[in-house]
Design a protein around this motif. Structure first.
Motif, PDB file in Angstrom:
ATOM      1  N   GLN A  66       0.828  -1.208   0.000  1.00  0.00           N
ATOM      2  CA  GLN A  66       0.000   0.000   0.000  1.00  0.00           C
ATOM      3  C   GLN A  66       0.861   1.256   0.000  1.00  0.00           C
ATOM      4  OE1 GLN A  66      -3.165   0.301   3.003  1.00  0.00           O
ATOM      5  NE2 GLN A  66      -2.194   2.198   3.648  1.00  0.00           N
ATOM      6  N   GLY A  67       1.995   1.195   0.684  1.00  0.00           N
ATOM      7  CA  GLY A  67       2.788   2.400   0.904  1.00  0.00           C
ATOM      8  C   GLY A  67       2.275   3.074   2.160  1.00  0.00           C
ATOM      9  N   SER A  68       2.297   4.383   2.175  1.00  0.00           N
ATOM     10  CA  SER A  68       1.822   5.121   3.343  1.00  0.00           C
ATOM     11  C   SER A  68       0.303   5.292   3.286  1.00  0.00           C
ATOM     12  CB  SER A  68       2.487   6.500   3.383  1.00  0.00           C
ATOM     13  OG  SER A  68       1.932   7.327   2.369  1.00  0.00           O
ATOM     14  N   ARG A  69      -0.202   6.142   4.150  1.00  0.00           N
ATOM     15  CA  ARG A  69      -1.639   6.449   4.135  1.00  0.00           C
ATOM     16  C   ARG A  69      -2.061   7.112   2.829  1.00  0.00           C
ATOM     17  NH1 ARG A  69      -2.936   8.462  10.261  1.00  0.00           N
ATOM     18  NH2 ARG A  69      -2.046   6.619  11.223  1.00  0.00           N
ATOM     19  N   ASN A  70      -1.098   7.588   2.053  1.00  0.00           N
ATOM     20  CA  ASN A  70      -1.384   8.195   0.750  1.00  0.00           C
ATOM     21  C   ASN A  70      -1.624   7.148  -0.332  1.00  0.00           C
ATOM     22  OD1 ASN A  70      -1.152  10.823   1.747  1.00  0.00           O
ATOM     23  ND2 ASN A  70       1.063  10.805   1.448  1.00  0.00           N
ATOM     24  N   PHE A  71      -1.404   5.870   0.002  1.00  0.00           N
ATOM     25  CA  PHE A  71      -1.654   4.743  -0.888  1.00  0.00           C
ATOM     26  C   PHE A  71      -0.894   4.855  -2.211  1.00  0.00           C
ATOM     27  CE2 PHE A  71      -5.340   2.018  -2.871  1.00  0.00           C
ATOM     28  CZ  PHE A  71      -4.484   0.952  -2.993  1.00  0.00           C
ATOM     29  N   VAL A  90      -3.434  -8.129  -4.952  1.00  0.00           N
ATOM     30  CA  VAL A  90      -3.535  -8.154  -3.501  1.00  0.00           C
ATOM     31  C   VAL A  90      -2.769  -6.953  -2.968  1.00  0.00           C
ATOM     32  CG1 VAL A  90      -2.919  -9.428  -1.401  1.00  0.00           C
ATOM     33  CG2 VAL A  90      -3.682 -10.672  -3.453  1.00  0.00           C
ATOM     34  N   VAL A  91      -3.424  -6.143  -2.162  1.00  0.00           N
ATOM     35  CA  VAL A  91      -2.784  -4.983  -1.551  1.00  0.00           C
ATOM     36  C   VAL A  91      -2.377  -5.367  -0.125  1.00  0.00           C
ATOM     37  CG1 VAL A  91      -3.067  -2.586  -0.811  1.00  0.00           C
ATOM     38  CG2 VAL A  91      -4.109  -3.365  -2.963  1.00  0.00           C
ATOM     39  N   LEU A 102     -11.116   0.658   1.391  1.00  0.00           N
ATOM     40  CA  LEU A 102     -12.275   0.912   0.533  1.00  0.00           C
ATOM     41  C   LEU A 102     -11.853   1.315  -0.876  1.00  0.00           C
ATOM     42  CD1 LEU A 102     -14.550   2.807   3.076  1.00  0.00           C
ATOM     43  CD2 LEU A 102     -14.869   0.473   2.200  1.00  0.00           C
ATOM     44  N   GLU A 103     -10.843   2.167  -0.968  1.00  0.00           N
ATOM     45  CA  GLU A 103     -10.358   2.590  -2.276  1.00  0.00           C
ATOM     46  C   GLU A 103      -9.773   1.417  -3.058  1.00  0.00           C
ATOM     47  OE1 GLU A 103      -7.449   5.938  -4.307  1.00  0.00           O
ATOM     48  OE2 GLU A 103      -7.509   5.771  -2.128  1.00  0.00           O
ATOM     49  N   ALA A 104      -8.981   0.591  -2.392  1.00  0.00           N
ATOM     50  CA  ALA A 104      -8.381  -0.567  -3.060  1.00  0.00           C
ATOM     51  C   ALA A 104      -9.452  -1.509  -3.604  1.00  0.00           C
ATOM     52  CB  ALA A 104      -7.461  -1.321  -2.093  1.00  0.00           C
ATOM     53  N   MET A 105     -10.458  -1.780  -2.798  1.00  0.00           N
ATOM     54  CA  MET A 105     -11.516  -2.693  -3.239  1.00  0.00           C
ATOM     55  C   MET A 105     -12.328  -2.077  -4.379  1.00  0.00           C
ATOM     56  SD  MET A 105     -10.533  -5.131  -1.475  1.00  0.00           S
ATOM     57  CE  MET A 105     -11.711  -6.434  -1.743  1.00  0.00           C
ATOM     58  N   GLN A 106     -12.585  -0.776  -4.327  1.00  0.00           N
ATOM     59  CA  GLN A 106     -13.316  -0.111  -5.407  1.00  0.00           C
ATOM     60  C   GLN A 106     -12.519  -0.097  -6.702  1.00  0.00           C
ATOM     61  OE1 GLN A 106     -14.154   3.682  -3.610  1.00  0.00           O
ATOM     62  NE2 GLN A 106     -16.091   2.978  -2.721  1.00  0.00           N
ATOM     63  N   LEU A 107     -11.201  -0.050  -6.589  1.00  0.00           N
ATOM     64  CA  LEU A 107     -10.343  -0.046  -7.777  1.00  0.00           C
ATOM     65  C   LEU A 107     -10.118  -1.444  -8.353  1.00  0.00           C
ATOM     66  CD1 LEU A 107      -7.692   2.624  -6.728  1.00  0.00           C
ATOM     67  CD2 LEU A 107      -9.443   2.846  -8.513  1.00  0.00           C
ATOM     68  N   GLY A 108     -10.600  -2.479  -7.663  1.00  0.00           N
ATOM     69  CA  GLY A 108     -10.512  -3.826  -8.212  1.00  0.00           C
ATOM     70  C   GLY A 108      -9.594  -4.796  -7.510  1.00  0.00           C
ATOM     71  N   ALA A 109      -9.036  -4.421  -6.355  1.00  0.00           N
ATOM     72  CA  ALA A 109      -8.207  -5.376  -5.614  1.00  0.00           C
ATOM     73  C   ALA A 109      -9.068  -6.567  -5.196  1.00  0.00           C
ATOM     74  CB  ALA A 109      -7.604  -4.711  -4.380  1.00  0.00           C
ATOM     75  N   VAL A 110      -8.462  -7.757  -5.175  1.00  0.00           N
ATOM     76  CA  VAL A 110      -9.196  -8.950  -4.750  1.00  0.00           C
ATOM     77  C   VAL A 110      -9.014  -9.217  -3.261  1.00  0.00           C
ATOM     78  CG1 VAL A 110      -9.178 -10.069  -7.004  1.00  0.00           C
ATOM     79  CG2 VAL A 110      -7.316 -10.522  -5.391  1.00  0.00           C
ATOM     80  N   ASP A 111      -8.009  -8.586  -2.655  1.00  0.00           N
ATOM     81  CA  ASP A 111      -7.738  -8.801  -1.242  1.00  0.00           C
ATOM     82  C   ASP A 111      -6.955  -7.606  -0.708  1.00  0.00           C
ATOM     83  OD1 ASP A 111      -7.864 -10.304   1.121  1.00  0.00           O
ATOM     84  OD2 ASP A 111      -7.129 -12.120   0.133  1.00  0.00           O
ATOM     85  N   TYR A 112      -7.126  -7.329   0.564  1.00  0.00           N
ATOM     86  CA  TYR A 112      -6.408  -6.265   1.268  1.00  0.00           C
ATOM     87  C   TYR A 112      -6.012  -6.887   2.592  1.00  0.00           C
ATOM     88  CZ  TYR A 112      -5.670  -1.653   3.479  1.00  0.00           C
ATOM     89  OH  TYR A 112      -5.145  -0.553   4.108  1.00  0.00           O
ATOM     90  N   ILE A 113      -4.722  -7.089   2.779  1.00  0.00           N
ATOM     91  CA  ILE A 113      -4.288  -7.860   3.939  1.00  0.00           C
ATOM     92  C   ILE A 113      -3.217  -7.150   4.733  1.00  0.00           C
ATOM     93  CG2 ILE A 113      -4.851 -10.081   2.871  1.00  0.00           C
ATOM     94  CD1 ILE A 113      -1.878 -10.434   2.269  1.00  0.00           C
ATOM     95  N   SER A 114      -3.112  -7.553   5.975  1.00  0.00           N
ATOM     96  CA  SER A 114      -2.007  -7.171   6.836  1.00  0.00           C
ATOM     97  C   SER A 114      -1.168  -8.432   6.979  1.00  0.00           C
ATOM     98  CB  SER A 114      -2.540  -6.707   8.187  1.00  0.00           C
ATOM     99  OG  SER A 114      -1.475  -6.351   9.019  1.00  0.00           O
TER     100      SER A 114
END
Length: 156
Positions: A66-71, A90-91, A102-114
């Motif tokens: 993801q990078g920073s909070r600026n994504f 996957v982000v 929310l932005e990642a999922m709206q842009l088409g990511a299939v997963d957002y993980i820690s």
């Protein structure tokens, strides 16, 4: 200064993974984890380089930091989904942010993980989404041909 890490770890089985993250130490660690789980890995620690590799290579899945909070990883996600809307991205967020999620999922990511320290979440995500992609199409070119045939009205 960004260094490109363009080392490729190749496996006879598994997915071809593009791994992009700005943190070189973390990148090397995750590359090893993904490779040990049976996948080929192309890694770079620059989002710009990640976009360039997407344009010049065929990947089964993209794992982007993801990078920073600026994504900052957004540019890789946007390029991947513009290039092939079925390419799983996957982000990975070391600090989970609801806005970025929310932005990642709206842009088409299939997963957002820690990822955690063991990398088990990344391994699970790559296995899950790469297997799903391979079972759907077999390869990227046949998927693009099918999409083109559908839009031309040749396939129902």
């Amino acid at each position: 200064m960004n260094q490109s890490v363009e080392k490729h770890l190749v496996s006879d089985r598994g997915a071809v993974v593009l791994l992009v993250d700005e943190d070189l130490e973390y990148l090397e660690s995750m590359r090893g984890i993904i490779h040990r789980s049976g996948h080929s890995v192309s890694a770079c620690n620059s989002y710009t380089e990640g976009v360039r590799q997407l344009e010049s290579g065929a990947f089964d899945i993209v794992v982007v930091g993801q990078g920073s909070r600026n994504f900052e990883g957004r540019c890789v996600l946007e390029c991947a989904t513009a290039f092939d809307r079925h390419l799983p991205v996957v982000v990975v967020a070391r600090n989970v942010e609801m806005g970025c999620y929310l932005e990642a999922m709206q842009l088409g990511a299939v997963d957002y993980i820690s990822p955690g320290l063991s990398g088990s979440e990344i391994t699970r995500a790559v296995q899950t989404h790469a297997v799903h992609r391979k079972s759907r199409t077999g390869n990227v070119k046949s998927e693009r041909a099918t999409a083109a045939a559908i839009s031309a009205g040749l396939v129902a």
